[in-house]
Scaffold this active site. Sequence first.
Site: not given
Length: 240
Positions: A10, A12, A90, A92, A156, A162, A202
Amino acid sequence: MSVRTLVIGNWKMNGSRALTVMLPRFGASTAAVEVAICPPFPLIPLAVATDAAIAVGAQDCHAEPSGAYTGAVAAPLLAELGATLVIVGHSERRALGECDADVARKATAALAAGLRPVICVGEAAEGRDDAGEAVAAQLRASLPEYVAGGVIVAYEPVWAIGSGRTPDPAYVAAIHARLRALLVALHGVAAGAAVPIVYGGSVDADNAAAFTAQPNVDGVLVGTASLDPEHFRAVIAAVA
Ligand code: PGA
């Protein structure tokens, strides 16, 4: 359990033409591993044209197949451009206001367009005793109705994305077992067991194999480490 281990990158809001034409250096799908990269929308056609050995996905889609939705991208267009999967829900994007029902509608739209939705779920905070139940409830509400075939689930934990911090692989296995039980309860043993459940947050070349060695961990969703060809190749090699 799915047959091949999945490695989904991904990017992003990162990447460029220059990085996309390097895709052959990012690795390739094999009999053991299925590799996919999800670049930003505008790079999808170039990614498809650059390397047939890596599946190409998008990072989001709209729930409607077309219409007056400025700035949004429809699943049928992604399919027309050669994408075969799409990340939905996701964290985000959920942070921008997307709810479980939105995610379910997007996943349904993806399936209708012939794309595999990668449905993301995960608890926000570390150390919750009820994380398994919370994540299972989130998945239940984010799944398309009735259909199991073609769906990929990504667990996730938001705190691991991250951050460089990862949960214990045994903890991931416990969450995945809870999600598997939900899928089996909804769709029966055969269909529920066939839905791949990947871990993300991560993931790197050093820790990836510890996750995929767990039962019910069918692959990894890789953010930061998917931006570097050598590192991404090392992740693929680690889980092969
Ligand atoms: P990360 O991102 O690997 O950089 O933690 C994973 C993701 O958000 O899918």
